[in-house]
Motif scaffolding. Structure first.
Motif, PDB file in Angstrom:
ATOM      1  N   CYS A 273       0.826  -1.210   0.000  1.00 48.63           N
ATOM      2  CA  CYS A 273       0.000   0.000   0.000  1.00 48.63           C
ATOM      3  C   CYS A 273       0.860   1.260   0.000  1.00 48.63           C
ATOM      4  CB  CYS A 273      -0.934   0.000   1.207  1.00 48.63           C
ATOM      5  SG  CYS A 273      -0.105  -0.120   2.805  1.00 48.63           S
ATOM      6  N   GLY A 274       2.190   1.106  -0.128  1.00 45.14           N
ATOM      7  CA  GLY A 274       3.094   2.238  -0.047  1.00 45.14           C
ATOM      8  C   GLY A 274       3.431   2.567   1.399  1.00 45.14           C
ATOM      9  N   GLY A 275       4.457   3.398   1.555  1.00 41.35           N
ATOM     10  CA  GLY A 275       4.875   3.777   2.901  1.00 41.35           C
ATOM     11  C   GLY A 275       5.400   5.190   2.929  1.00 41.35           C
TER      12      GLY A 275
ATOM     13  N   PRO B 145      -5.995   0.289   3.663  1.00 40.43           N
ATOM     14  CA  PRO B 145      -4.758   0.270   2.865  1.00 40.43           C
ATOM     15  C   PRO B 145      -4.882   0.894   1.483  1.00 40.43           C
ATOM     16  CG  PRO B 145      -5.058  -1.823   3.985  1.00 40.43           C
ATOM     17  CD  PRO B 145      -6.316  -1.049   4.214  1.00 40.43           C
ATOM     18  N   GLU B 146      -6.075   0.883   0.903  1.00 37.41           N
ATOM     19  CA  GLU B 146      -6.234   1.464  -0.431  1.00 37.41           C
ATOM     20  C   GLU B 146      -5.938   2.962  -0.449  1.00 37.41           C
ATOM     21  OE1 GLU B 146      -8.382  -2.264  -0.004  1.00 37.41           O
ATOM     22  OE2 GLU B 146      -8.458  -0.396   1.153  1.00 37.41           O
TER      23      GLU B 146
ATOM     24  N   PHE C 113      -0.315   2.238  11.094  1.00 35.70           N
ATOM     25  CA  PHE C 113      -0.761   1.152  10.221  1.00 35.70           C
ATOM     26  C   PHE C 113      -2.208   1.382   9.801  1.00 35.70           C
ATOM     27  CE2 PHE C 113       2.486  -0.284  13.036  1.00 35.70           C
ATOM     28  CZ  PHE C 113       3.251  -1.212  12.346  1.00 35.70           C
ATOM     29  N   PRO C 114      -2.548   1.082   8.561  1.00 34.19           N
ATOM     30  CA  PRO C 114      -3.934   1.268   8.130  1.00 34.19           C
ATOM     31  C   PRO C 114      -4.889   0.297   8.822  1.00 34.19           C
ATOM     32  CG  PRO C 114      -2.667   0.132   6.435  1.00 34.19           C
ATOM     33  CD  PRO C 114      -1.690   0.555   7.495  1.00 34.19           C
TER      34      PRO C 114
ATOM     35  N   ALA D 141       6.511  -0.298  -0.285  1.00 33.38           N
ATOM     36  CA  ALA D 141       6.264  -0.626   1.121  1.00 33.38           C
ATOM     37  C   ALA D 141       4.840  -1.140   1.275  1.00 33.38           C
ATOM     38  CB  ALA D 141       6.488   0.605   1.997  1.00 33.38           C
ATOM     39  N   GLY D 142       4.559  -1.690   2.456  1.00 35.22           N
ATOM     40  CA  GLY D 142       3.218  -2.200   2.677  1.00 35.22           C
ATOM     41  C   GLY D 142       3.054  -2.768   4.067  1.00 35.22           C
ATOM     42  N   VAL D 143       2.009  -3.560   4.207  1.00 37.75           N
ATOM     43  CA  VAL D 143       1.641  -4.095   5.516  1.00 37.75           C
ATOM     44  C   VAL D 143       1.588  -5.616   5.447  1.00 37.75           C
ATOM     45  CG1 VAL D 143      -0.846  -3.855   5.047  1.00 37.75           C
ATOM     46  CG2 VAL D 143      -0.028  -3.912   7.408  1.00 37.75           C
ATOM     47  N   LEU D 144       2.170  -6.248   6.455  1.00 40.54           N
ATOM     48  CA  LEU D 144       2.182  -7.702   6.599  1.00 40.54           C
ATOM     49  C   LEU D 144       1.217  -8.115   7.696  1.00 40.54           C
ATOM     50  CD1 LEU D 144       6.029  -8.088   6.452  1.00 40.54           C
ATOM     51  CD2 LEU D 144       4.482  -9.276   4.897  1.00 40.54           C
ATOM     52  N   ARG D 145       0.695  -9.347   7.583  1.00 41.59           N
ATOM     53  CA  ARG D 145      -0.194  -9.904   8.603  1.00 41.59           C
ATOM     54  C   ARG D 145       0.591 -10.920   9.425  1.00 41.59           C
ATOM     55  NH1 ARG D 145      -5.615  -8.597   7.706  1.00 41.59           N
ATOM     56  NH2 ARG D 145      -5.693  -9.243   9.877  1.00 41.59           N
TER      57      ARG D 145
END
Length: 384
Positions: free
Chosen positions: A89-91, A237-238, A255-256, A145-149
């Motif tokens: 989703c970018g950072g 995240p979008e 974090f989103p 960049a982005g988000v991990l679960r």
């Protein structure tokens, strides 16, 4: 799996241990993976709903090749376990241009030739009104960049490892690791297991495990707070990248919304206190921390209700220089250690699992891990 397959024990199945189990099992090793708790538990560092992935790295451009490999391995794990784990989703890194972390991010992007964008306060406010910037601040955008679960990542890696033949022994606290003439003897829950190689991934429990007790890893308490979003779609995240915020009033990771309700904030500016024992992890935050987190949200994140709706605590292992310890265990044969990731190892976990598997099976790795050598904290005479 053949009768001659090397037998490898892994102590600790947080994300580093889980990725090591997956990598080893894919290569045909006979894997035993031990943990005192369940898969994806919330006592260590491999939990908390979301973790950051970034490529433009304030810790330095030397990590970029590892991050690129890790990105590919995250996608390989998603294909192997059938779960979505990483959302790009970018950072953003937000702060004054001369703030050390902001400057380090720009330097990394320039040295490594990474795509990035520098937004002044007006441009950042137009594109990302979820953040309130001071007039002189900038935002450095990392498109990769982005988000991990985290919990599904640990569970997915262990599930995939089992499908490739590993045995995952949850709720098996390791009582002793003893070196033998042929390898190691691991005792857990009163049972002994003879193995050819030992991989130690104990995270914040490093000081409490005899083979890693001499490595200067200290457990620290990390607290996360969730704040309800007034406009949930604007904080998903979008539309909301992950962010690292550096401001005179506050520093935090942002974090989103992933739970349909709230944005997660991890405060940095208050420090992370040491824990004598991660098993005694406090399960609530001090009022001063909650008040400070609320003040930061009120000042810098106008789209959030300023009182946390949820607070959780976690333990992480930190080294003195805040870089990981990865390599052969000093003073022992047939043992590998990967610990002390100091709050920034999750994104790199697949490649560090690959490295640990390389060392366990081959005694070497193609990746340059010289700066992470466990011996770097020893007196000079002991390193010779």
């Amino acid at each position: 799996m053949t009768a001659s397959a090397p037998r490898v024990a892994i102590v600790g199945t947080g994300v580093i241990g889980a990725m090591t189990a997956w990598q080893l099992a894919m290569r045909g090793a006979d894997v035993l993976a031990f943990d005192a708790y369940g898969r994806g538990h919330d006592r260590g560092a491999s939990a908390g709903e979301s973790r950051i992935f970034r490529t433009v790295y304030k810790e330095g451009a030397s990590y970029v090749p590892l991050l690129r490999r890790s990105h590919r391995l995250w996608r390989a794990l998603e294909a192997d376990c059938g779960r979505s784990l990483l959302t790009l989703c970018g950072g953003l890194t937000i702060g004054a241009p001369d703030e050390p972390d902001v400057a380090a991010v720009r330097r990394c992007a320039e040295e490594a030739g990474l795509p990035h964008e520098v937004l002044d306060a007006a441009a950042a406010a137009e594109r990302y009104p979820q953040h309130r910037l001071d007039p002189a601040e900038i935002a450095v955008r990392d498109p990769d960049a982005g988000v991990l679960r985290p919990e599904p990542s640990v569970q997915g890696a262990l599930d995939a490892a089992e499908r490739h033949g590993a045995r995952v022994l949850s709720y098996h606290r390791v009582e002793e690791c003893a070196e033998t003439a042929a390898g190691w003897r691991v005792t857990a829950e009163g049972q002994t297991h003879e193995v050819d190689h030992l991989v130690l991934t104990p995270g914040p429990w490093s000081p409490h495990l005899a083979p890693t007790s001499g490595i200067p890893v200290r457990a620290r308490l990390i607290t996360a707070c969730w704040f309800a979003a007034r406009d949930v779609p604007a904080h998903q995240p979008e539309r909301l990248p992950i962010a690292i915020r550096r401001h005179p009033d506050a520093g935090f990771s942002c974090f989103p919304v992933l739970d349909g309700v709230a944005v997660k904030i991890v405060p940095h500016h208050l420090g992370w206190p040491e824990l004598d024992d991660p098993a005694a992890l406090p399960r609530s935050a001090a009022p001063d921390l909650a008040r400070a987190a609320s003040a930061a949200v009120r000042r810098l994140l106008p789209g959030l209700a300023p009182d946390p709706v949820r607070i959780s605590t976690y333990a992480e292992g930190f080294t003195p220089d805040e870089h990981p310890v990865v390599g052969p265990l000093p003073g022992a044969a047939n043992a590998t250690v990967a610990t002390g990731f100091s709050g920034h190892g999750f994104k790199l976990a697949p490649v560090f699992g690959q490295i640990a598997a390389d060392l366990a099976l081959n005694g070497s790795t193609e990746h340059d891990i010289t700066p992470l050598d466990p011996r770097r904290f020893a007196p000079a005479a002991a390193r010779r």
